[in-house]
Write a protein that holds these residues in place. Structure first.
Motif, short mmCIF file in Angstrom:
data_model
loop_
_atom_site.label_atom_id
_atom_site.label_comp_id
_atom_site.label_asym_id
_atom_site.label_seq_id
_atom_site.Cartn_x
_atom_site.Cartn_y
_atom_site.Cartn_z
N ASP A 143 0.82 -1.21 0.00
CA ASP A 143 0.00 0.00 0.00
C ASP A 143 0.86 1.26 0.00
OD1 ASP A 143 -2.35 -1.43 -0.03
OD2 ASP A 143 -2.73 -1.26 2.12
N ASP A 144 2.07 1.16 0.53
CA ASP A 144 3.01 2.28 0.54
C ASP A 144 4.05 2.15 -0.57
OD1 ASP A 144 1.75 3.50 2.63
OD2 ASP A 144 3.20 2.93 4.16
N TYR A 145 3.78 1.28 -1.56
CA TYR A 145 4.63 1.10 -2.74
C TYR A 145 6.01 0.57 -2.38
CZ TYR A 145 0.89 3.95 -4.63
OH TYR A 145 -0.35 4.42 -4.99
N LEU A 146 6.08 -0.29 -1.39
CA LEU A 146 7.32 -0.97 -1.03
C LEU A 146 7.26 -2.41 -1.52
CD1 LEU A 146 7.38 1.43 1.08
CD2 LEU A 146 8.58 -0.16 2.59
N GLY A 147 8.41 -2.92 -1.96
CA GLY A 147 8.54 -4.35 -2.17
C GLY A 147 8.72 -5.01 -0.82
N VAL A 148 8.55 -6.32 -0.75
CA VAL A 148 8.76 -7.03 0.50
C VAL A 148 9.30 -8.43 0.21
CG1 VAL A 148 6.35 -7.79 0.57
CG2 VAL A 148 7.72 -7.84 2.66
N VAL A 149 10.29 -8.83 1.00
CA VAL A 149 10.91 -10.15 0.88
C VAL A 149 10.91 -10.79 2.26
CG1 VAL A 149 12.92 -11.48 0.14
CG2 VAL A 149 12.42 -9.28 -0.94
N TRP A 150 10.35 -12.00 2.35
CA TRP A 150 10.29 -12.72 3.62
C TRP A 150 11.37 -13.78 3.65
CZ3 TRP A 150 6.75 -11.64 7.49
CH2 TRP A 150 5.74 -10.73 7.15
#
Length: 222
Positions: A143-150
């Motif tokens: 929603d804040d235009y960030l990528g995410v890696v778990w």
């Protein structure tokens, strides 16, 4: 317990950086009297500097806190966060530990900013987690235009027992994207050096972080 703390007059200290990222020696805050005015970056409660049995530097609350998101982290979790930050920095990215959104909607274990400005949250998830929680947290980043890696070093339950198509079942070492339809999995090995976990990655949509193919090196922007 976190790797960052605020020090009055110095800003945020980062235990993974030389000079704590603020031109302050570790010896200036560790085992000194009177204790410096350290405060938690999440809840604001007083903290002090500590060293784990394995030599890892971190900050701990003066009194046990049950309402702070930064409380209760294990040295295993902190070690993974240190490794992620180090790998990102080695690849030429900026890495901010325990970064919190201005609106309070998310707190990233490591927030990576690429030279071009692209931001990606790296999440160390070693404990069990509900699929819905992983999805909700991922979407808050997006929603804040960030990528995410778990990242995890186990066959995580939230990967193998999903009832929803956005989280396809993949074993450790495979890449998945929990917030979008499954893409072709990519093997990721050797990313964390001496820790030797097999990371599970939830890949960002664009300008992805990943190891150099065939080298086992740290993440690079591509």
């Amino acid at each position: 317990m976190p790797l960052t703390a605020r020090l009055s007059g110095h800003g945020t200290l980062d235990a993974t950086l030389e000079g704590l990222g603020a031109g302050t020696a570790w010896e200036a805050v560790y085992q000194v009297r009177p204790r410096p005015a350290l405060a938690c970056t999440d809840c604001g409660l007083p903290m002090h500097a500590k060293v784990s049995g394995s030599g890892g530097r971190f900050f701990a609350h003066n009194r046990r806190s049950t309402n702070c998101a930064a409380a209760g982290e294990t040295e295993e979790h902190r070690s993974l966060k240190r490794a992620l930050a180090a790998a990102a920095r080695q690849a030429g990215h900026q890495a901010q530990l325990e970064a919190t959104a201005v609106h309070g909607g998310w707190r990233a274990d490591v927030l990576v900013t690429a030279p071009g400005g692209r931001r990606t949250a790296l999440e160390a998830q070693l404990s069990s987690a509900a699929v819905d929680d992983v999805l909700a947290r991922t979407r808050r980043y997006q929603d804040d235009y960030l990528g995410v890696v778990w990242f995890t070093h186990r066959a995580a339950r939230w990967l193998s027992r999903s009832r929803r198509p956005p989280v396809p079942p993949r074993r450790a070492g495979r890449a998945v994207e929990p917030s979008a339809p499954a893409r072709e999995p990519v093997q990721r090995r050797g990313l964390l050096g001496g820790l030797r976990p097999e990371p599970v990655l939830a890949r960002p949509r664009s300008r992805r972080l990943g190891p150099r193919r065939g080298t086992g090196g740290p993440p690079v922007r591509r």
